[in-house]
Scaffold this motif. Structure first.
Motif, PDB file in Angstrom:
ATOM      1  N   SER A   1     -14.653 -35.712 -15.764  1.00 48.95           N
ATOM      2  CA  SER A   1     -15.379 -35.585 -14.495  1.00 48.95           C
ATOM      3  C   SER A   1     -14.645 -36.252 -13.341  1.00 48.95           C
ATOM      4  O   SER A   1     -14.860 -35.920 -12.186  1.00 48.95           O
ATOM      5  CB  SER A   1     -16.778 -36.208 -14.620  1.00 48.95           C
ATOM      6  N   ARG A   2     -13.797 -37.225 -13.654  1.00 51.32           N
ATOM      7  CA  ARG A   2     -13.100 -37.938 -12.575  1.00 51.32           C
ATOM      8  C   ARG A   2     -12.091 -37.054 -11.856  1.00 51.32           C
ATOM      9  O   ARG A   2     -11.651 -37.380 -10.772  1.00 51.32           O
ATOM     10  CB  ARG A   2     -12.415 -39.187 -13.124  1.00 51.32           C
ATOM     11  N   PHE A   3     -11.742 -35.952 -12.485  1.00 46.08           N
ATOM     12  CA  PHE A   3     -10.772 -35.057 -11.848  1.00 46.08           C
ATOM     13  C   PHE A   3     -11.533 -34.110 -10.928  1.00 46.08           C
ATOM     14  O   PHE A   3     -11.934 -33.029 -11.317  1.00 46.08           O
ATOM     15  CB  PHE A   3      -9.965 -34.310 -12.914  1.00 46.08           C
TER      16      PHE A   3
ATOM     17  N   SER B   1     -17.474 -35.664 -19.955  1.00 45.24           N
ATOM     18  CA  SER B   1     -17.696 -36.808 -19.078  1.00 45.24           C
ATOM     19  C   SER B   1     -16.358 -37.421 -18.621  1.00 45.24           C
ATOM     20  O   SER B   1     -16.161 -37.710 -17.440  1.00 45.24           O
ATOM     21  CB  SER B   1     -18.548 -37.836 -19.837  1.00 45.24           C
ATOM     22  N   ASN B   2     -15.432 -37.563 -19.563  1.00 43.68           N
ATOM     23  CA  ASN B   2     -14.137 -38.167 -19.222  1.00 43.68           C
ATOM     24  C   ASN B   2     -13.373 -37.371 -18.165  1.00 43.68           C
ATOM     25  O   ASN B   2     -12.635 -37.941 -17.366  1.00 43.68           O
ATOM     26  CB  ASN B   2     -13.255 -38.286 -20.473  1.00 43.68           C
TER      27      ASN B   2
ATOM     28  N   SER C   1     -13.030 -40.549 -26.076  1.00 45.74           N
ATOM     29  CA  SER C   1     -12.753 -41.988 -26.156  1.00 45.74           C
ATOM     30  C   SER C   1     -13.004 -42.596 -27.525  1.00 45.74           C
ATOM     31  O   SER C   1     -12.327 -43.538 -27.915  1.00 45.74           O
ATOM     32  CB  SER C   1     -13.603 -42.717 -25.126  1.00 45.74           C
TER      33      SER C   1
ATOM     34  N   ALA D   1     -18.357 -33.519 -25.929  1.00 42.36           N
ATOM     35  CA  ALA D   1     -19.339 -34.311 -25.167  1.00 42.36           C
ATOM     36  C   ALA D   1     -18.607 -35.395 -24.379  1.00 42.36           C
ATOM     37  O   ALA D   1     -18.802 -35.551 -23.171  1.00 42.36           O
ATOM     38  CB  ALA D   1     -20.365 -34.933 -26.111  1.00 42.36           C
ATOM     39  N   GLU D   2     -17.763 -36.131 -25.081  1.00 46.81           N
ATOM     40  CA  GLU D   2     -17.042 -37.212 -24.404  1.00 46.81           C
ATOM     41  C   GLU D   2     -16.066 -36.659 -23.373  1.00 46.81           C
ATOM     42  O   GLU D   2     -15.919 -37.203 -22.275  1.00 46.81           O
ATOM     43  CB  GLU D   2     -16.322 -38.088 -25.444  1.00 46.81           C
TER      44      GLU D   2
ATOM     45  N   THR E   1     -20.984 -30.298 -21.986  1.00 45.65           N
ATOM     46  CA  THR E   1     -22.091 -30.357 -21.036  1.00 45.65           C
ATOM     47  C   THR E   1     -23.360 -29.816 -21.694  1.00 45.65           C
ATOM     48  O   THR E   1     -24.447 -30.363 -21.531  1.00 45.65           O
ATOM     49  CB  THR E   1     -21.735 -29.538 -19.773  1.00 45.65           C
TER      50      THR E   1
ATOM     51  N   LEU F   1     -24.892 -32.248 -24.378  1.00 45.16           N
ATOM     52  CA  LEU F   1     -25.482 -33.468 -23.824  1.00 45.16           C
ATOM     53  C   LEU F   1     -26.698 -33.181 -22.947  1.00 45.16           C
ATOM     54  O   LEU F   1     -27.375 -34.099 -22.501  1.00 45.16           O
ATOM     55  CB  LEU F   1     -24.447 -34.224 -22.976  1.00 45.16           C
ATOM     56  N   SER F   2     -26.960 -31.896 -22.695  1.00 42.58           N
ATOM     57  CA  SER F   2     -27.997 -31.615 -21.704  1.00 42.58           C
ATOM     58  C   SER F   2     -29.386 -31.869 -22.278  1.00 42.58           C
ATOM     59  O   SER F   2     -29.601 -31.897 -23.490  1.00 42.58           O
ATOM     60  CB  SER F   2     -27.870 -30.192 -21.174  1.00 42.58           C
TER      61      SER F   2
ATOM     62  N   ILE G   1      -4.630 -41.093 -20.998  1.00 44.23           N
ATOM     63  CA  ILE G   1      -5.555 -40.237 -20.266  1.00 44.23           C
ATOM     64  C   ILE G   1      -6.595 -39.755 -21.277  1.00 44.23           C
ATOM     65  O   ILE G   1      -6.259 -39.105 -22.268  1.00 44.23           O
ATOM     66  CB  ILE G   1      -4.816 -39.071 -19.591  1.00 44.23           C
TER      67      ILE G   1
ATOM     68  N   ARG H   1     -11.688 -28.068  -9.462  1.00 44.41           N
ATOM     69  CA  ARG H   1     -11.745 -28.112 -10.922  1.00 44.41           C
ATOM     70  C   ARG H   1     -11.490 -26.728 -11.521  1.00 44.41           C
ATOM     71  O   ARG H   1     -10.812 -26.596 -12.539  1.00 44.41           O
ATOM     72  CB  ARG H   1     -13.095 -28.671 -11.382  1.00 44.41           C
TER      73      ARG H   1
ATOM     74  N   TYR I   1     -25.914 -33.970 -30.198  1.00 43.03           N
ATOM     75  CA  TYR I   1     -25.120 -35.192 -30.109  1.00 43.03           C
ATOM     76  C   TYR I   1     -25.586 -36.255 -31.106  1.00 43.03           C
ATOM     77  O   TYR I   1     -24.803 -36.817 -31.857  1.00 43.03           O
ATOM     78  CB  TYR I   1     -25.149 -35.741 -28.678  1.00 43.03           C
TER      79      TYR I   1
ATOM     80  N   TYR J   1     -29.669 -32.799 -26.556  1.00 45.29           N
ATOM     81  CA  TYR J   1     -28.966 -34.029 -26.899  1.00 45.29           C
ATOM     82  C   TYR J   1     -29.291 -34.496 -28.318  1.00 45.29           C
ATOM     83  O   TYR J   1     -28.397 -34.788 -29.114  1.00 45.29           O
ATOM     84  CB  TYR J   1     -29.344 -35.097 -25.866  1.00 45.29           C
TER      85      TYR J   1
END
Lengths: 492, 498
Positions: A322-324, A319-320, A208, A315-316, A363, A366-367, A204, A347, A375, A371
């Motif tokens: 977000s699927r939840f 995004s990672n 990444s 940052a990662e 967030t 990366l905005s 999970i 959430r 980043y 960025y």
């Protein structure tokens, strides 16, 4: 013989299994019994004895059919970051309470293929975010050496389970130190291989570009056996390195004489507790007495590791994670207005404070408008740090230093101060950013009030040099017995 | 909105750039092994990757990359040796990961151009070249189904992860006439549609959403800087695209004329009401927080791969058009029509191959004329045309050798189309359409017609050429259309002169 099964090395267990003096079912029952007896540690999140025993019977059946193999029938516990078909996979989050994956992580699958038997899923910080295991939605894990101390994190369940000998081996994951720091706090051997060596399929995701599967074991030798089965190219993971499988036990017997150990001065600067420094310097002396040369080196940008890490990883993660969203699986709020509101509430309810904090940071960095300043700049410094490691490895074969600035701290000591908590990973983050393999091995204990809390030695090698790295660790463990020590309450 | 009826829209220039999403014709998705077939039961073609279950990772489908390279080579673009997949982050229930994998800073296809022929009312057809900015690979999202579920929304993730090539043009359409600007946009879109289907990288089905165009429209006074643009979506036919652009340009001009200003926004075209409606304005535009996807390595394409794809490219429409014009002596216009799509071009070449030398023009006239009209009337395609190339060739052979005249040929074609008779010869025989070229028979008919129409004969002799045509008509009628028209002409002139 049962009373000593949990004190044996994997090689000893393998010998007994091969000689039919003990069965995989015996081993499974023995460790399941110990897990039950030591539930108070809160190391396990999901145990299903019927599943474990069925796997053990299958391993015995394989042996009866003539199969051999060093790991056939050896029990293993999996960090709850690896998804599993037969056990719930929660990442220690409310968000995934009771979630059952339709597939096994590659790491889990590879270990099952060689016949390892799953004891269950072990606790960790929520989504592997933390350094103390206090961030688990299912309560903290206790440190077997001192139950008032944290076991470290995020792989605290893995390290505590192995330290308490309720599991002979546990998988773990390391993003910024999540294997090495808890291994150090619990007095066991933690191994983080080269990024890209083990597959991330079925892990999970937190960050990444940093997430690396690894192991908690009693010894480096045990780690070498299991790591050989665990690592290999996986076409399901685009960042998996396409290299042939390796036997990481091949350099275990290689002598230390002639070894150049790089000692980075930045790892012994202000902030390092004297008792940790004494134990680590003692370990370096041991190596010198075995014929190694100590070389002063410098990793000048290593101190930027923490700010870099706390840009890249959040940052990662932002995004990672977000699927939840409560749409397809996982926690969904009971009451909500429209679709957007459903996602927001699900959430807000499903994530604990640390994932939320990191999602917010990620967030932000990366905005639009930030960025480049955060980043991009962080990635540039990350590159510099990786280059420094390459520079250092022209002067030495392995880099050694402390894993942490201090021994395990107490519950609640740093929970209110995220930045001081983040500093726990000061020495482990540079290796994560570079992606080099690294191990943490026990090398002593703290002093005074900390006399029962272990100290870890960190060894880092160049990419893909795990066999040599584990050999160097193993030679130390042949000369010392820190790794054999078991907290009194868990010895018998 | 109120339309300013006083405005005649002259003195304005319309500027258009286009973004097209072409669904690539791979059997499986861009980052998973699930099928891309259209129309399956909801969520039956969504793998664990498409569902974004915990622990899954994307693996790039090289077939999608190969199609992007094909496209890039066909438009003369640069194929980036190294391009980067990025995450475009936003929440939507049919976006399973909470981000779309796309390409942002470094796309796989850079530059290039596309030529097209612009046609429309009030001007002669002309050639136009539109420069491409880029084309990049990305994945499609799923679909939200808001009907059929009272108080709830359904999510179908079959489409999630379908490979798309997003093709972006420069704002090269800059025309002072609204209708003509729309015609240029449509000409480009048609040329692009024909190219991607020609290359076999996209099935081009606009109804199923395989080929979706968005138009960025702005207006300005000629010579002025670019105006504020609006992005028009939901242009799912070329006709709607034309209508939407015309509507939108007028709307913007009306706004400015009324002293208002154009707001940058995304607008949806509603074909039922023939208008565009605001979808979202720039103020609530999302910050997509693009960053390189750490799950995917940069996409590296070496020269060998590019050359392999280049070697497999079919002859491109432009090259084929030039060849048709020179090798077959066709006009540019005819050659252009014949090379509008690969199927038509192939059909033409099959027909020509079956005809005696020198009959290519005859074949072109028929394919661009009667065949195209019949295919269009049936809303079919040349690929499914009931009169296949062999049958049409059989018919044209008989036209060429004088067995039947043009009028009879049309009858034979209609009969073949409806399935009557396996070959042209069979229809000619069964219907008795063989042209009468026997001079004796024709002289008899001519004499009978002259005898029956003394008035026309008188008028012709008084200098009325029209009367001659009436007499020819009568002869053709008497011959039931089978007379050889040239012969009739000759005999009639001869008799009238005598």
């Amino acid at each position: 013989m049962n009373h000593v099964l949990h004190r044996m090395s994997l090689a000893e267990l393998a010998r007994h299994l091969a000689a039919r003096e003990v069965s995989a079912v015996d081993l499974a029952r023995h460790f399941l019994g110990r897990i039950e007896r030591h539930r108070g540690l809160n190391a396990f999140l999901d145990i299903r004895p019927e599943v474990t025993l069925a796997q053990a019977q299958a391993a015995d059946a394989r042996r009866a059919r003539g199969e051999a193999g060093a790991l056939l029938g050896i029990p293993v516990a999996h960090k709850d970051i690896f998804v599993t078909r037969d056990f719930a996979s929660t990442a220690a989050s409310r968000m995934l309470e009771g979630y059952m994956s339709p597939f096994d992580a590659t790491v889990v699958d590879r270990l099952a293929k060689v016949g390892m038997v799953t004891l269950g899923k072990v606790n960790c910080d929520e989504f592997a975010m933390g350094s103390s295991n206090e961030n688990s939605a299912y309560g903290p894990v206790l440190n077997p050496w001192d139950t008032s101390a944290v076991p470290g994190g995020s792989s605290g369940g893995s390290s505590a389970a192995v330290a308490a000998r309720i599991a002979p081996v546990a998988t773990a994951t390391d993003t910024g130190g999540s294997i090495r720091e808890p291994a150090a706090f619990c007095g066991i051997t933690g191994t983080k291989p080269t990024y890209g060596r083990p597959s991330r399929w079925g892990m999970i995701a937190f960050a990444s570009s940093l997430d690396t599967a690894g192991l908690m074991t009693v010894s480096a030798e045990d780690a070498a056996w299991v790591l050989s089965a665990m690592c290999g190219f996986d076409p399901n993971d685009s960042t998996s390195v396409d290299r042939p499988d390796e036997d990481f036990t091949r350099d275990l017997a290689r002598p230390i004489a002639g070894l150049r150990i790089g000692v980075p001065k930045e790892f012994f600067a202000a902030g390092l507790q004297p008792d940790v420094e004494r134990a680590v310097r003692g370990a370096l002396e041991t190596y010198r007495s075995m014929g190694a040369t100590l070389v002063d080196i410098s990793l000048p940008n290593a101190e930027l590791g923490i700010p870099v890490y706390y840009v890249v990883a959040p940052a990662e993660c932002s995004s990672n994670l977000s699927r939840f969203d409560g749409v397809r699986y996982g926690h969904r709020a009971k009451d909500y207005g429209d679709l957007a509101d459903m996602i927001k509430r699900s959430r807000a309810e499903g994530f604990g404070p640390e994932p939320k904090r990191r999602i917010l940071i990620g967030t932000y960095v990366l905005s639009h408008g930030y960025y480049d300043a955060y980043y991009i700049k962080a990635q540039q410094v990350r590159r510099l740090i990786a280059d420094e490691f390459q520079q250092a490895f022209t002067q030495c074969d392995v880099i050694a230093g402390p894993v942490t600035t201090s021994v395990a701290f107490g519950f609640g000591e740093k929970a209110a101060d995220p930045v001081s908590m983040y500093m726990s990973d000061l020495y482990t983050i540079p290796g994560s950013l570079a992606g080099v393999p690294s191990v943490s091995i026990p090398c002593g204990f703290g002093e005074g009030a900390n006399a029962s809390r272990p100290v870890g030695l960190q060894l880092m090698s160049n990419y893909f040099d795990e066999a040599r790295l584990l050999g160097i660790a193993h030679q130390y463990q042949l000369a010392t017995d820190w790794h054999r020590r078991v907290p009194a309450a868990f010895a018998g | 909105m109120a339309r300013n009826s006083q405005s005649d829209y002259t003195g304005w220039q319309v500027v258009i750039g286009l973004e097209t999403h072409a669904q690539l014709s791979t059997a499986s998705k861009i980052f998973s092994g699930a099928s891309t077939a259209f129309g399956a039961e909801p969520n039956t073609q969504a793998s664990v990757v498409d569902l974004a279950l915990p622990g899954v990772l994307p693996v790039l489908n090289r077939g999608a990359v190969e199609r992007a390279i094909r496209f890039g080579l066909a438009v003369g673009a640069t194929i980036a040796p190294r391009s980067v997949f990025a995450r475009k982050n936003y929440f939507y229930p049919d976006l399973p990961k909470g981000y779309q994998i796309s390409q942002y800073e470094i796309p796989v296809v850079q530059g290039g151009s596309l030529a097209c022929i612009v046609e429309g009312k009030g001007f002669e057809p002309y050639a136009k070249t539109v420069r491409l900015t880029r084309a990049h690979l990305e994945e499609d999202a799923g679909k939200s189904l808001h009907e059929d579920y009272s108080g709830m929304s359904g999510i179908d993730l079959n489409r999630a992860g379908t490979p798309l090539l997003e093709i972006v043009t420069e704002p090269d359409i800059q025309v002072d006439d609204i209708e003509q600007a729309a015609s240029e946009a449509v000409a480009y879109a048609r040329a692009l549609h024909s190219l991607v289907t020609w290359l076999g990288i996209c099935d081009g089905n606009m109804q199923e959403g395989s080929f979706r165009c968005d138009a960025n429209v702005s207006v300005r006074r000629p010579g002025a800087g670019l105006g504020t643009r609006c992005e028009i979506k939901n242009l799912n036919s070329f006709r709607f695209m034309h209508q939407a652009i015309v509507y939108e340009a007028k709307r913007q001009i009306d706004l400015i004329d009324a002293g208002d200003r154009v707001v940058q926004e995304t607008r949806l075209y509603d074909p039922d009401r023939d208008e565009t409606r605001s979808m979202r304005s720039k103020e609530d535009a999302m910050d997509y927080r693009y960053f390189p996807d750490p799950d995917l390595l940069p996409l590296e394409i070496d020269a060998a791969w590019i050359e392999r794809v280049r070697a497999e490219l079919p002859e491109l429409p432009a090259a084929k058009r030039t060849r048709f014009a020179s090798a077959y002596g066709l006009s540019d216009y005819d050659a252009g029509l014949l090379t509008a799509d690969a199927a038509t071009a192939g059909y033409f070449e099959q027909v020509v191959a079956a005809l005696p030398p020198g009959q290519a023009k005859l074949a072109a006239n028929w394919i661009n004329g009667d065949v195209a009209a019949a295919v269009n009337a049936a809303a079919g395609s040349i690929a499914t045309c009931p009169v296949d190339a062999a049958r049409l060739a059989g018919l044209l052979v008989r036209v060429a050798d004088g067995t039947i005249n043009q009028k009879a040929a049309k009858e034979v074609f209609a009969a073949l189309w409806s399935g009557e008779g396996a070959t042209a010869d069979a229809v000619i025989e069964s219907r008795g359409l063989r042209q009468i070229s026997d001079a004796g028979a024709l002289v008899a008919i001519v004499q009978a017609v002259l005898a029956a129409n003394p008035k026309s004969v008188e008028e012709f002799r008084a200098g009325k050429e029209k009367a001659f045509n009436a007499l020819v008509g009568q002869v053709m009628k008497q011959s039931r259309g089978k007379a050889n028209p040239q012969q009739v002409n000759d005999i009639l002139r001869d008799k009238l002169a005598g």
